[in-house]
Design an enzyme around this catalytic site. Structure first.
Site: not given
Ligand SMILES: O=C(CO)COP(=O)(O)O
Ligand SMILES: NC(=O)C1=CN([C@@H]2O[C@H](COP(=O)(O)OP(=O)(O)OC[C@H]3O[C@@H](n4cnc5c(N)ncnc54)[C@H](O)[C@@H]3O)[C@@H](O)[C@H]2O)C=CC1
Length: 309
Positions: A175, A232
């Site tokens: 993701k 995300t």
């Molecule tokens: O895993 C995350 C939210 O579940 C954090 O996402 P990022 O690392 O893109 O900030």
């Protein structure tokens, strides 16, 4: 206020637990768990945080939560870790570049499977630090371990358990790559139709990749998959989404990461996914284009190629 039953409250008072890694996620997890237990924390650089301890003292705790960037986990374990019965919750999300190793494979060299669990689900550290409602999944082959760790979490963090470790790992890692793609889509101002289509096709691609490694269908429909992907890929709170935005604006990756000052796991996982997809002949067009963009391909060219695919 957490209205746990008195017996559990007594047990929680004696819990010996530490977070390894005092970045955004490590500090957020310590903040959350500190509602119920005294949670220590350690990092390579001393930080003015309550219950900050040395690495050695942290490793003597019974329960350990690893909130290190995925790409440094193997080196850290090799340098510091000796197993003496600790129970582990891995909170990192990523696949190791070069080896294509999942974190459960790396930890398996140091810890027996029944002592290993993995945290997944839509959980921005910044919102956890505000005590905002959050739902996560604790994934382990050992359901008792999952429930033990779940019992430490505060009431604003609803915890589910699952045995689909590989599914949770694939979702948490993949993701981040799709979030970069979504950021690029928005940075190019391609519109809501395009972003929705990209996320939907990204979910299909992530599912195809995960199924190859034995992941369960339902994991992709739940918090670990769709939940974390929707979160995300649709918020500037995501570091990976922001990397995509800035790439679309023509900024250099080195400059983006320097300015970000925090880890964007998708940058490294995209290459790992491409290595694995090449090795196992898995069709991953979006991850493939993200890896090319990170190497300098013009984002608009990738959009044309994806639409023509
Ligand atoms: O895993 C995350 C939210 O579940 C954090 O996402 P990022 O690392 O893109 O900030
Ligand atoms: N920030 C968030 O919202 C969430 C992050 N995660 C995951 O948690 C993991 C950590 O992310 P963040 O804490 O957000 O990153 P961060 O960039 O805020 O912090 C990373 C921490 O790791 C330390 N570090 C870096 N290299 C190291 C090394 N070689 N040895 C020891 N320590 C090292 C840094 O000093 C820093 O304290 C990532 O895998 C991320 O995907 C998961 C869910 C939410």
């Amino acid at each position: 206020m957490n209205y746990l039953n008195p017996d559990l409250m007594c047990k929680l008072a004696d819990v010996s637990i530490a977070v390894i890694g005092a970045g955004k996620w490590g500090q957020a997890l310590q903040f959350a768990l500190s509602r119920n237990v005294t949670c220590k924390i350690t990092s390579r650089h001393t930080k003015p945080i309550e219950h900050f301890v040395s690495v050695e003292e942290a490793l003597n705790c019974e329960y350990l939560i690893f909130a290190l960037p995925a790409q440094v986990v193997r080196g850290w374990l090799e340098a510091h870790f000796t197993f003496h019965g600790q129970k582990i919750l891995v909170a990192a999300k990523g696949i190791e570049q070069g080896s294509g190793a999942f974190l459960n494979e790396i930890f398996a060299h140091y810890v027996p499977k029944e002592h290993l669990s993995f945290l997944s689900g839509p959980s921005f550290a910044s919102e956890v630090m505000q005590g905002l409602p959050t739902a996560v999944v604790i994934n382990s082959s050992n359901e008792i371990l999952s429930k033990e760790f779940a019992s430490f979490f505060p009431s604003f963090m609803k915890t589910y358990t699952s045995k689909d470790v590989i599914g949770a790992e694939v979702c948490g890692a993949y993701k981040n790559v799709l979030a970069i793609a979504s950021g690029i889509c928005d940075g190019l101002k391609l519109g809501n139709n395009a972003r929705a289509s990209l996320i939907a096709r990204g979910l299909v691609e992530m599912h195809r990749f995960g199924k190859y490694f034995g992941a369960l269908d339902e994991t992709f429909l739940g918090l670990s998959g769709a939940g974390d992907l929707f979160l995300t890929a649709s918020s500037t709170l995501s570091r990976n989404y922001r990397v995509g935005l800035f790439l679309a604006e023509g900024k250099r990756l080195e400059d983006i990461l320097l300015a970000l000052g925090e880890v964007a796991e998708g940058v490294f996982t995209s290459e790992a996914i491409c290595e694995l997809s090449l090795k196992h002949t898995i069709y991953v067009p979006i991850a493939h284009e993200i890896a090319l963009i990170l190497k300098g391909k013009e984002p608009r060219e990738s959009v044309r190629d994806l639409l023509a695919d």
